[in-house]
Design a protein around this motif. Structure first.
Motif, PDB file in Angstrom:
ATOM      1  N   UNK A   1       0.775  -1.137  -0.006  1.00 42.12           N
ATOM      2  CA  UNK A   1      -0.066   0.046  -0.223  1.00 42.12           C
ATOM      3  C   UNK A   1       0.902   1.319  -0.003  1.00 42.12           C
ATOM      4  N   UNK A   2       1.914   1.231   0.864  1.00 39.00           N
ATOM      5  CA  UNK A   2       2.902   2.592   0.970  1.00 39.00           C
ATOM      6  C   UNK A   2       3.494   2.766  -0.418  1.00 39.00           C
ATOM      7  N   UNK A   3       3.749   1.716  -1.059  1.00 38.06           N
ATOM      8  CA  UNK A   3       4.408   1.949  -2.427  1.00 38.06           C
ATOM      9  C   UNK A   3       3.564   2.163  -3.623  1.00 38.06           C
ATOM     10  N   UNK A   4       2.453   1.644  -3.525  1.00 40.25           N
ATOM     11  CA  UNK A   4       1.292   1.734  -4.711  1.00 40.25           C
ATOM     12  C   UNK A   4       0.206   2.629  -4.599  1.00 40.25           C
ATOM     13  N   UNK A   5      -0.055   3.188  -3.543  1.00 39.29           N
ATOM     14  CA  UNK A   5      -1.329   3.700  -3.090  1.00 39.29           C
ATOM     15  C   UNK A   5      -1.985   4.944  -4.104  1.00 39.29           C
ATOM     16  N   UNK A   6      -0.631   5.391  -4.799  1.00 39.55           N
ATOM     17  CA  UNK A   6      -1.024   6.595  -5.734  1.00 39.55           C
ATOM     18  C   UNK A   6      -1.698   6.101  -7.153  1.00 39.55           C
ATOM     19  N   UNK A   7      -1.503   4.824  -7.127  1.00 39.01           N
ATOM     20  CA  UNK A   7      -1.909   4.317  -8.503  1.00 39.01           C
ATOM     21  C   UNK A   7      -3.538   3.981  -8.322  1.00 39.01           C
ATOM     22  N   UNK A   8      -4.109   3.999  -7.260  1.00 41.63           N
ATOM     23  CA  UNK A   8      -5.332   3.882  -7.392  1.00 41.63           C
ATOM     24  C   UNK A   8      -6.243   4.783  -6.262  1.00 41.63           C
ATOM     25  N   UNK A   9      -5.643   5.632  -5.465  1.00 40.83           N
ATOM     26  CA  UNK A   9      -6.110   6.348  -4.385  1.00 40.83           C
ATOM     27  C   UNK A   9      -5.645   7.882  -4.436  1.00 40.83           C
ATOM     28  N   UNK A  10      -6.385   8.826  -3.915  1.00 44.34           N
ATOM     29  CA  UNK A  10      -5.904  10.066  -3.575  1.00 44.34           C
ATOM     30  C   UNK A  10      -5.049  10.315  -2.590  1.00 44.34           C
ATOM     31  N   UNK A  11      -5.101   9.360  -1.579  1.00 41.53           N
ATOM     32  CA  UNK A  11      -4.139   9.643  -0.146  1.00 41.53           C
ATOM     33  C   UNK A  11      -4.046   8.248   0.429  1.00 41.53           C
ATOM     34  N   UNK A  12      -3.087   8.125   1.319  1.00 39.79           N
ATOM     35  CA  UNK A  12      -2.967   7.216   2.465  1.00 39.79           C
ATOM     36  C   UNK A  12      -3.041   7.637   3.775  1.00 39.79           C
ATOM     37  N   UNK A  13      -3.378   7.087   4.775  1.00 38.47           N
ATOM     38  CA  UNK A  13      -3.376   6.984   5.903  1.00 38.47           C
ATOM     39  C   UNK A  13      -2.635   6.050   6.574  1.00 38.47           C
ATOM     40  N   UNK A  14      -1.612   6.320   6.936  1.00 31.42           N
ATOM     41  CA  UNK A  14      -0.716   5.213   7.408  1.00 31.42           C
ATOM     42  C   UNK A  14      -0.830   5.155   9.039  1.00 31.42           C
ATOM     43  N   UNK A  15      -2.158   4.442   9.471  1.00 29.37           N
ATOM     44  CA  UNK A  15      -2.592   4.123  10.706  1.00 29.37           C
ATOM     45  C   UNK A  15      -1.492   3.212  11.409  1.00 29.37           C
ATOM     46  N   UNK A  16      -0.817   2.413  10.738  1.00 26.49           N
ATOM     47  CA  UNK A  16       0.270   1.502  11.435  1.00 26.49           C
ATOM     48  C   UNK A  16       1.716   2.191  11.815  1.00 26.49           C
ATOM     49  N   UNK A  17       1.915   3.411  11.411  1.00 25.28           N
ATOM     50  CA  UNK A  17       2.986   4.201  11.519  1.00 25.28           C
ATOM     51  C   UNK A  17       2.532   5.219  12.771  1.00 25.28           C
ATOM     52  N   UNK A  18       1.392   5.451  13.503  1.00 24.44           N
ATOM     53  CA  UNK A  18       1.134   6.104  14.326  1.00 24.44           C
ATOM     54  C   UNK A  18       1.366   5.488  15.683  1.00 24.44           C
ATOM     55  N   UNK A  19       2.383   5.922  16.732  1.00 24.98           N
ATOM     56  CA  UNK A  19       2.514   5.033  17.801  1.00 24.98           C
ATOM     57  C   UNK A  19       1.517   5.024  18.793  1.00 24.98           C
ATOM     58  N   UNK A  20       0.223   5.642  18.743  1.00 21.93           N
ATOM     59  CA  UNK A  20      -0.906   5.507  19.497  1.00 21.93           C
ATOM     60  C   UNK A  20      -1.618   4.219  19.315  1.00 21.93           C
ATOM     61  N   UNK A  21      -1.327   3.796  17.981  1.00 26.47           N
ATOM     62  CA  UNK A  21      -2.111   2.394  17.601  1.00 26.47           C
ATOM     63  C   UNK A  21      -1.233   1.357  17.567  1.00 26.47           C
ATOM     64  N   UNK A  22      -0.365   1.339  18.412  1.00 25.69           N
ATOM     65  CA  UNK A  22       0.459   0.186  18.830  1.00 25.69           C
ATOM     66  C   UNK A  22      -0.226  -0.663  19.800  1.00 25.69           C
ATOM     67  N   UNK A  23      -0.678  -2.125  19.728  1.00 23.37           N
ATOM     68  CA  UNK A  23      -1.553  -2.735  20.534  1.00 23.37           C
ATOM     69  C   UNK A  23      -0.848  -3.197  21.830  1.00 23.37           C
ATOM     70  N   UNK A  24       0.403  -3.440  22.113  1.00 27.10           N
ATOM     71  CA  UNK A  24       0.924  -4.075  23.121  1.00 27.10           C
ATOM     72  C   UNK A  24       0.570  -3.348  24.423  1.00 27.10           C
ATOM     73  N   UNK A  25      -0.360  -3.924  25.071  1.00 27.74           N
ATOM     74  CA  UNK A  25      -0.685  -3.294  26.393  1.00 27.74           C
ATOM     75  C   UNK A  25      -1.337  -2.084  26.496  1.00 27.74           C
ATOM     76  N   UNK A  26      -1.765  -1.661  25.189  1.00 27.69           N
ATOM     77  CA  UNK A  26      -2.495  -0.451  25.128  1.00 27.69           C
ATOM     78  C   UNK A  26      -3.811  -0.468  25.322  1.00 27.69           C
ATOM     79  N   UNK A  27      -4.172  -0.280  26.591  1.00 32.78           N
ATOM     80  CA  UNK A  27      -5.665  -0.132  26.751  1.00 32.78           C
ATOM     81  C   UNK A  27      -6.278   1.249  26.668  1.00 32.78           C
ATOM     82  N   UNK A  28      -5.412   2.235  26.412  1.00 33.70           N
ATOM     83  CA  UNK A  28      -6.065   3.499  26.081  1.00 33.70           C
ATOM     84  C   UNK A  28      -6.899   3.509  24.859  1.00 33.70           C
ATOM     85  N   UNK A  29      -6.158   2.982  23.604  1.00 34.71           N
ATOM     86  CA  UNK A  29      -6.775   2.938  22.417  1.00 34.71           C
ATOM     87  C   UNK A  29      -7.372   1.787  21.807  1.00 34.71           C
TER      88      UNK A  29
END
Length: 95
Positions: free
Chosen positions: A37-65
């Motif tokens: 997705x990171x390499x090819x999104x521009x071929x089929x979409x207008x933008x990419x939201x990299x949820x995986x890159x956001x530190x708040x969305x790391x799951x290990x013991x993360x009961x806030x999010x």
């Protein structure tokens, strides 16, 4: 995505954040898809939201999010996702 774009929609694609308790093969697929997705999104979409890159969305013991299952997001997790999507929409001039 192409059909929605042809119909006049702005199209965003999101990477997948990790989930607790997945098998090694599932995690490999997730990271491979995100890499693609990171390499090819521009071929089929207008933008990419990299949820995986956001530190708040790391799951290990993360009961806030994340709920206790480590898979589903809490209201705070939903808010993070909404914030990231809104920021990308703003770069497209969509409010």
């Amino acid at each position: 995505c192409e059909t929605r774009a042809a119909a006049g929609f702005d199209v965003l694609v999101c990477t997948m954040f990790a989930a607790a308790g997945v098998s090694a093969p599932e995690e490999t697929v997730r990271t491979d898809v995100n890499t693609w997705l990171r390499a090819n999104w521009a071929t089929f979409a207008d933008g990419i939201v990299d949820l995986d890159a956001d530190a708040r969305l790391q799951t290990t013991g993360n009961t806030t999010y994340f709920l206790a299952d480590g898979v589903h997001t809490t209201a705070a997790g939903h808010a993070v996702i909404a914030e990231l999507v809104a920021a990308e929409l703003a770069t497209l001039g969509v409010t």
